[in-house]
Design a protein around this motif. Structure first.
Motif, PDB file in Angstrom:
ATOM      1  N   THR A   1      44.899  45.503  26.968  1.00 27.89           N
ATOM      2  CA  THR A   1      44.820  45.525  28.328  1.00 27.89           C
ATOM      3  C   THR A   1      45.774  44.281  28.896  1.00 27.89           C
ATOM      4  O   THR A   1      45.186  44.386  30.024  1.00 27.89           O
TER       5      THR A   1
ATOM      6  N   VAL B   1      50.676  42.978  35.786  1.00 31.06           N
ATOM      7  CA  VAL B   1      50.063  43.463  37.450  1.00 31.06           C
ATOM      8  C   VAL B   1      49.701  42.504  38.336  1.00 31.06           C
ATOM      9  O   VAL B   1      50.429  41.916  39.651  1.00 31.06           O
TER      10      VAL B   1
ATOM     11  N   LEU C   1      41.635  46.196  34.381  1.00 34.36           N
ATOM     12  CA  LEU C   1      41.898  46.434  32.838  1.00 34.36           C
ATOM     13  C   LEU C   1      41.642  44.916  32.472  1.00 34.36           C
ATOM     14  O   LEU C   1      42.052  44.192  31.235  1.00 34.36           O
TER      15      LEU C   1
ATOM     16  N   THR D   1      37.084  38.592  39.435  1.00 37.85           N
ATOM     17  CA  THR D   1      37.569  39.774  40.868  1.00 37.85           C
ATOM     18  C   THR D   1      37.430  39.844  42.591  1.00 37.85           C
ATOM     19  O   THR D   1      37.149  39.973  43.712  1.00 37.85           O
TER      20      THR D   1
ATOM     21  N   SER E   1      42.919  45.736  39.549  1.00 38.56           N
ATOM     22  CA  SER E   1      43.146  45.347  37.866  1.00 38.56           C
ATOM     23  C   SER E   1      42.657  43.947  37.367  1.00 38.56           C
ATOM     24  O   SER E   1      42.426  44.194  35.909  1.00 38.56           O
ATOM     25  N   GLN E   2      42.261  42.706  37.856  1.00 41.88           N
ATOM     26  CA  GLN E   2      41.422  42.078  37.298  1.00 41.88           C
ATOM     27  C   GLN E   2      40.659  42.501  36.923  1.00 41.88           C
ATOM     28  O   GLN E   2      39.296  42.135  35.560  1.00 41.88           O
TER      29      GLN E   2
ATOM     30  N   VAL F   1      44.928  45.378  45.072  1.00 45.85           N
ATOM     31  CA  VAL F   1      45.643  45.548  43.646  1.00 45.85           C
ATOM     32  C   VAL F   1      45.684  44.509  43.078  1.00 45.85           C
ATOM     33  O   VAL F   1      44.685  45.171  41.289  1.00 45.85           O
TER      34      VAL F   1
ATOM     35  N   ALA G   1      47.505  43.794  32.245  1.00 48.82           N
ATOM     36  CA  ALA G   1      46.479  42.907  33.390  1.00 48.82           C
ATOM     37  C   ALA G   1      47.766  41.425  33.797  1.00 48.82           C
ATOM     38  O   ALA G   1      47.886  41.279  35.388  1.00 48.82           O
TER      39      ALA G   1
END
Length: 435
Positions: A342, A349, A334, A414, A330-331, A326, A346
């Motif tokens: 955003t 999350v 968002l 990511t 999100s990285q 997750v 981020a």
């Protein structure tokens, strides 16, 4: 040394936050953590306002990165040796003395800021203050198994670490508010930083109310001299961590999170300083950074409420695996737009998933590492993650544009999460084969 909270019955069930808070020694340790971390949040945010968001000067990405590296890296080098002391000295005395020393240095730092001292002297003082804070944090974590039943370590750790992190964010918010009252000049920044001494003083007072030896260590398995004990700290912590698959796998997961978080942190600070525009009631600059920290704090709080249930339902391994996945999504999804709204999402999350992973790893260390080496493993834990974050910030600073907008760094952050998932899975499988 045993306490009324020392319960090793494997059939012991979750007792919930209310029952945990009814344990006097746990409550005292928790409030000492709150006081300490509130002061940390206030001091660090006040210092960031004086250095990074000072309207009288501009700062480059490399200067911001140098600040992070100076604050994170040097203590990381000595952290494992400090861990040896936590496993040798009375932890109650360590918490009292360290908090008092930190309070004195906070006041000295505040005077320097107020009188216009800048550059390396301020960074050096901040380094020492935050280094002592890390030492205190390791001592608090190593002491926790002495004040709660062993089967309830996951929920106790979730409650203390999560709420402590939230309190740290509240301290940062207090710094933003105090700067608005005292002013954003050097004098106002100095006064803001000085207020943090209240947290250190109260933390020392609360720790002093424990009986001698109540926080461990139970027994000292050390060489005769403190010098030899310190020298063995690094090697002992590393050896024990590597021999414990649940801990080694958790380290892989958290290393990935801290590297990716370091990249995101540098980008967010620079974007907030030079690129973002105000969005509704959320202003850019230090107030906006405070809102981002608040979003992260909410994520941390929610993680504290849900992690124990997730672990119960999914198991610790699957919980960590999903959290990292997750975080990666999100990285990228968002973070890539590089807009203030955003970024706020981020922050929530990534803070949530990162805290879920941390709570799982904390529990593994507290449950699977013996008390005679637990302090060293926690100090090694702190060292590795600070070094990783510092290196990630330093490397990112060499390629990030002056305005902070970099698609490449979002992609790299990511991929780092995906690498963490792979490492966590491989090391976990090794542990299953050994078992």
């Amino acid at each position: 040394m045993t306490t009324s909270a020392d319960v090793s019955d494997p059939h012991h069930i979750r007792i919930g936050p209310r029952r945990l808070l009814a344990i006097g020694e746990f409550r005292r340790l928790l409030f000492s953590r709150f006081s300490s971390q509130w002061g940390d949040g206030l001091f660090q945010t006040g210092l960031a306002g004086a250095v990074v968001f000072n309207p009288e000067r501009a700062v480059s990405p490399s200067e911001i990165a140098v600040g992070f590296v100076v604050l994170l890296l040097p203590y990381s080098v000595i952290g494992p040796f400090a861990g040896a002391l936590l496993d040798r000295w009375d932890r109650r005395r360590v918490l009292v003395v360290a908090n008092l020393l930190r309070g004195v240095l906070i006041l000295f730092s505040a005077v320097c800021v107020a009188t216009g001292v800048a550059g390396f002297p301020i960074l050096l003082l901040a380094l020492i203050v935050i280094g002592i804070s890390r030492f205190v944090g390791a001592g608090l974590s190593a002491s926790l198994p002495h004040v709660v039943p062993v089967p309830n370590l996951v929920e106790a750790n979730a409650l203390s670490v999560t709420l402590g992190a939230v309190v740290s964010v509240i301290g940062g918010g207090c710094a933003v508010g105090l700067r608005a009252v005292f002013g954003e000049d050097n004098a106002g920044s100095g006064l803001t930083a000085a207020v943090a001494v209240v947290g250190s003083g109260l933390a020392a007072l609360l720790a002093s109310r424990f009986a001698r030896g109540a926080l461990g260590p139970d027994r000292v398995v050390e060489p005769a001299t403190a010098v030899a004990a310190v020298a063995n700290g690094l090697f002992d912590g590393a050896r024990v961590a590597l021999r414990t698959p649940t801990v080694a796998a958790g380290f892989c997961a958290l290393l990935a999170h801290r590297a990716s978080f370091g990249i995101s942190l540098l980008m967010t600070v620079i974007l907030m300083r030079y690129s973002f525009e105000s969005w509704g009631p959320v202003e850019a600059g230090l107030p906006g950074l405070g809102v981002v920290l608040g979003a992260g704090g909410i994520g941390i709080f929610v993680a504290g409420l849900t992690t124990a249930r997730l672990v119960t339902s999914l198991g610790r391994k699957r919980t960590v695996f999903i959290a990292l996945g997750v975080a990666a999504l999100s990285q990228f999804g968002l973070g890539l737009p590089m807009l203030l709204p955003t970024t706020l999402a981020a922050a929530f999350v990534i803070a949530y998933t990162g805290q879920v992973v941390k709570l799982c790893v904390d529990a593994a260390v507290q449950r699977d590492i013996g008390d005679e080496t637990r302090g060293r493993v926690f100090a090694l834990y702190d060292m590795l993650f600070n070094i990783t974050q510092a290196l990630a910030v330093a490397i990112a600073a060499t390629v990030i544009p002056a305005n902070g907008e970099s698609v490449t760094l979002i992609v790299v952050a990511t991929v780092v999460y995906l690498a963490g998932i792979t490492g966590f899975e491989l090391v976990s499988r090794r542990g299953q084969r050994v078992a």
